[in-house]
Design a protein around this motif. Structure first.
Motif, PDB file in Angstrom:
ATOM      1  N   THR A  89      49.669   2.924  65.105  1.00 13.37           N
ATOM      2  CA  THR A  89      49.838   4.079  64.219  1.00 13.37           C
ATOM      3  C   THR A  89      50.460   3.662  62.900  1.00 13.37           C
ATOM      4  OG1 THR A  89      50.039   5.579  66.092  1.00 13.37           O
ATOM      5  CG2 THR A  89      50.923   6.351  63.980  1.00 13.37           C
ATOM      6  N   ARG A  90      51.520   2.880  62.954  1.00 11.61           N
ATOM      7  CA  ARG A  90      52.177   2.436  61.717  1.00 11.61           C
ATOM      8  C   ARG A  90      51.252   1.557  60.878  1.00 11.61           C
ATOM      9  NH1 ARG A  90      57.771   1.931  64.676  1.00 11.61           N
ATOM     10  NH2 ARG A  90      58.668   3.907  63.961  1.00 11.61           N
ATOM     11  N   LEU A  91      50.530   0.664  61.520  1.00 12.95           N
ATOM     12  CA  LEU A  91      49.608  -0.201  60.779  1.00 12.95           C
ATOM     13  C   LEU A  91      48.499   0.622  60.118  1.00 12.95           C
ATOM     14  CD1 LEU A  91      49.332  -3.226  63.231  1.00 12.95           C
ATOM     15  CD2 LEU A  91      50.780  -3.004  61.195  1.00 12.95           C
ATOM     16  N   ARG A  92      48.023   1.640  60.830  1.00 15.67           N
ATOM     17  CA  ARG A  92      46.992   2.521  60.269  1.00 15.67           C
ATOM     18  C   ARG A  92      47.525   3.287  59.064  1.00 15.67           C
ATOM     19  NH1 ARG A  92      45.181   3.314  65.091  1.00 15.67           N
ATOM     20  NH2 ARG A  92      46.560   5.045  65.581  1.00 15.67           N
ATOM     21  N   GLN A  93      48.769   3.767  59.154  1.00 15.40           N
ATOM     22  CA  GLN A  93      49.374   4.484  58.026  1.00 15.40           C
ATOM     23  C   GLN A  93      49.419   3.591  56.785  1.00 15.40           C
ATOM     24  OE1 GLN A  93      52.983   5.543  60.300  1.00 15.40           O
ATOM     25  NE2 GLN A  93      52.743   7.590  59.409  1.00 15.40           N
ATOM     26  N   VAL A  94      49.856   2.363  56.961  1.00 19.26           N
ATOM     27  CA  VAL A  94      49.940   1.422  55.839  1.00 19.26           C
ATOM     28  C   VAL A  94      48.546   1.136  55.283  1.00 19.26           C
ATOM     29  CG1 VAL A  94      50.492  -0.969  55.218  1.00 19.26           C
ATOM     30  CG2 VAL A  94      52.107   0.375  56.583  1.00 19.26           C
ATOM     31  N   GLU A  95      47.624   0.821  56.180  1.00 22.21           N
ATOM     32  CA  GLU A  95      46.273   0.484  55.745  1.00 22.21           C
ATOM     33  C   GLU A  95      45.607   1.641  54.994  1.00 22.21           C
ATOM     34  OE1 GLU A  95      42.490  -1.744  57.695  1.00 22.21           O
ATOM     35  OE2 GLU A  95      43.347  -0.113  58.903  1.00 22.21           O
ATOM     36  N   ARG A  96      45.706   2.825  55.543  1.00 18.14           N
ATOM     37  CA  ARG A  96      45.076   3.987  54.888  1.00 18.14           C
ATOM     38  C   ARG A  96      45.781   4.352  53.588  1.00 18.14           C
ATOM     39  NH1 ARG A  96      43.746   7.304  60.389  1.00 18.14           N
ATOM     40  NH2 ARG A  96      41.974   6.002  60.988  1.00 18.14           N
ATOM     41  N   GLY A  97      47.089   4.188  53.556  1.00 23.74           N
ATOM     42  CA  GLY A  97      47.825   4.436  52.320  1.00 23.74           C
ATOM     43  C   GLY A  97      47.391   3.484  51.210  1.00 23.74           C
ATOM     44  N   GLU A  98      47.258   2.210  51.550  1.00 19.90           N
ATOM     45  CA  GLU A  98      46.827   1.234  50.551  1.00 19.90           C
ATOM     46  C   GLU A  98      45.368   1.471  50.140  1.00 19.90           C
ATOM     47  OE1 GLU A  98      47.869  -2.768  51.712  1.00 19.90           O
ATOM     48  OE2 GLU A  98      50.016  -2.281  51.739  1.00 19.90           O
ATOM     49  N   GLU A  99      44.524   1.836  51.093  1.00 21.96           N
ATOM     50  CA  GLU A  99      43.129   2.151  50.750  1.00 21.96           C
ATOM     51  C   GLU A  99      43.070   3.320  49.771  1.00 21.96           C
ATOM     52  OE1 GLU A  99      41.310   2.926  54.543  1.00 21.96           O
ATOM     53  OE2 GLU A  99      40.974   0.787  54.961  1.00 21.96           O
ATOM     54  N   TYR A 100      43.883   4.329  50.011  1.00 19.78           N
ATOM     55  CA  TYR A 100      43.897   5.487  49.113  1.00 19.78           C
ATOM     56  C   TYR A 100      44.320   5.075  47.704  1.00 19.78           C
ATOM     57  CZ  TYR A 100      45.239   9.807  46.873  1.00 19.78           C
ATOM     58  OH  TYR A 100      45.360  10.835  45.964  1.00 19.78           O
ATOM     59  N   LEU A 101      45.377   4.301  47.591  1.00 21.54           N
ATOM     60  CA  LEU A 101      45.841   3.871  46.270  1.00 21.54           C
ATOM     61  C   LEU A 101      44.794   3.009  45.566  1.00 21.54           C
ATOM     62  CD1 LEU A 101      49.563   3.194  47.191  1.00 21.54           C
ATOM     63  CD2 LEU A 101      48.638   5.138  45.916  1.00 21.54           C
ATOM     64  N   ARG A 102      44.100   2.176  46.308  1.00 24.04           N
ATOM     65  CA  ARG A 102      43.003   1.390  45.722  1.00 24.04           C
ATOM     66  C   ARG A 102      41.898   2.325  45.218  1.00 24.04           C
ATOM     67  NH1 ARG A 102      45.023  -3.443  44.613  1.00 24.04           N
ATOM     68  NH2 ARG A 102      45.776  -4.572  46.434  1.00 24.04           N
ATOM     69  N   SER A 103      41.663   3.421  45.952  1.00 21.92           N
ATOM     70  CA  SER A 103      40.622   4.366  45.526  1.00 21.92           C
ATOM     71  C   SER A 103      40.983   5.057  44.220  1.00 21.92           C
ATOM     72  CB  SER A 103      40.336   5.403  46.620  1.00 21.92           C
ATOM     73  OG  SER A 103      41.338   6.407  46.645  1.00 21.92           O
ATOM     74  N   LEU A 104      42.280   5.050  43.879  1.00 22.07           N
ATOM     75  CA  LEU A 104      42.735   5.613  42.607  1.00 22.07           C
ATOM     76  C   LEU A 104      42.615   4.604  41.469  1.00 22.07           C
ATOM     77  CD1 LEU A 104      45.951   7.546  43.716  1.00 22.07           C
ATOM     78  CD2 LEU A 104      43.650   8.468  43.314  1.00 22.07           C
ATOM     79  N   GLY A 105      42.131   3.408  41.817  1.00 24.46           N
ATOM     80  CA  GLY A 105      41.908   2.396  40.782  1.00 24.46           C
ATOM     81  C   GLY A 105      42.930   1.295  40.717  1.00 24.46           C
ATOM     82  N   VAL A 106      43.965   1.363  41.546  1.00 28.13           N
ATOM     83  CA  VAL A 106      45.016   0.340  41.502  1.00 28.13           C
ATOM     84  C   VAL A 106      44.432  -1.006  41.916  1.00 28.13           C
ATOM     85  CG1 VAL A 106      47.253  -0.397  42.412  1.00 28.13           C
ATOM     86  CG2 VAL A 106      46.819   2.029  41.980  1.00 28.13           C
ATOM     87  N   THR A 107      44.685  -2.008  41.106  1.00 34.32           N
ATOM     88  CA  THR A 107      44.254  -3.374  41.398  1.00 34.32           C
ATOM     89  C   THR A 107      45.485  -4.276  41.417  1.00 34.32           C
ATOM     90  OG1 THR A 107      43.878  -3.862  39.062  1.00 34.32           O
ATOM     91  CG2 THR A 107      41.986  -3.035  40.327  1.00 34.32           C
ATOM     92  N   GLY A 108      45.293  -5.499  41.823  1.00 33.61           N
ATOM     93  CA  GLY A 108      46.405  -6.449  41.848  1.00 33.61           C
ATOM     94  C   GLY A 108      47.298  -6.227  43.053  1.00 33.61           C
TER      95      GLY A 108
END
Length: 104
Positions: free
Chosen positions: A25-44
Motif C-alpha cells: 500500500t505504501r509503495l503504491r501511494q508513492v508510485e502513484r503520487g510520483e506518476e501524478y506529479l510527472r503527469s503535471l510535467g515535472v521532470t528531473g
C-alpha cells in the motif's frame, strides 16, 4: 546513450520514512503520487517521501513554483491516495533527506 541525463530512480522503498514498515500500500501511494506529479510535467529529480500520514514532495528547486501553483489539485490527488497531509519541501530534492528526519 538515450538515458544519459535521466534522473536516478532508486527503489520506491527508499522513499518510506525509517521506522515505518514497507508495505504494498505504501509503495503504491508513492508510485502513484510520483506518476501524478510527472503527469503535471515535472521532470528531473522527484520524490514523494512517505512519512506515515504525510506526503513530502521533493523536486528540483526550479519546479517548486510549478507545484505551488497547482497545490490544491496536488493535495486533493495525494489525499485520494490516502495521505492526510501534503508538504512541498521548500528546500527541494536532496539525496538522503530521510536521514535528516530520522536523526535525534
Amino acid at each position: 546513450m538515450p538515458t544519459w541525463d535521466a534522473p536516478a530512480a532508486p527503489c520506491l522503498s527508499s522513499r518510506v520514512q525509517y521506522g515505518l514498515s514497507i508495505s504494498p500500500t505504501r509503495l503504491r501511494q508513492v508510485e502513484r503520487g510520483e506518476e501524478y506529479l510527472r503527469s503535471l510535467g515535472v521532470t528531473g529529480d522527484l520524490r514523494v517521501r512517505h512519512a506515515g500520514a504525510v506526503a513530502r514532495i521533493e523536486v528540483e528547486p526550479s519546479w517548486i513554483p510549478h507545484l505551488e501553483a497547482r497545490r490544491e489539485a496536488i493535495e486533493a490527488q495525494l489525499r485520494a491516495l490516502g495521505f492526510a497531509q501534503v508538504e512541498i519541501d521548500p528546500r527541494g530534492y536532496r539525496r538522503g533527506s530521510l536521514l535528516e528526519r530520522s536523526l535525534p
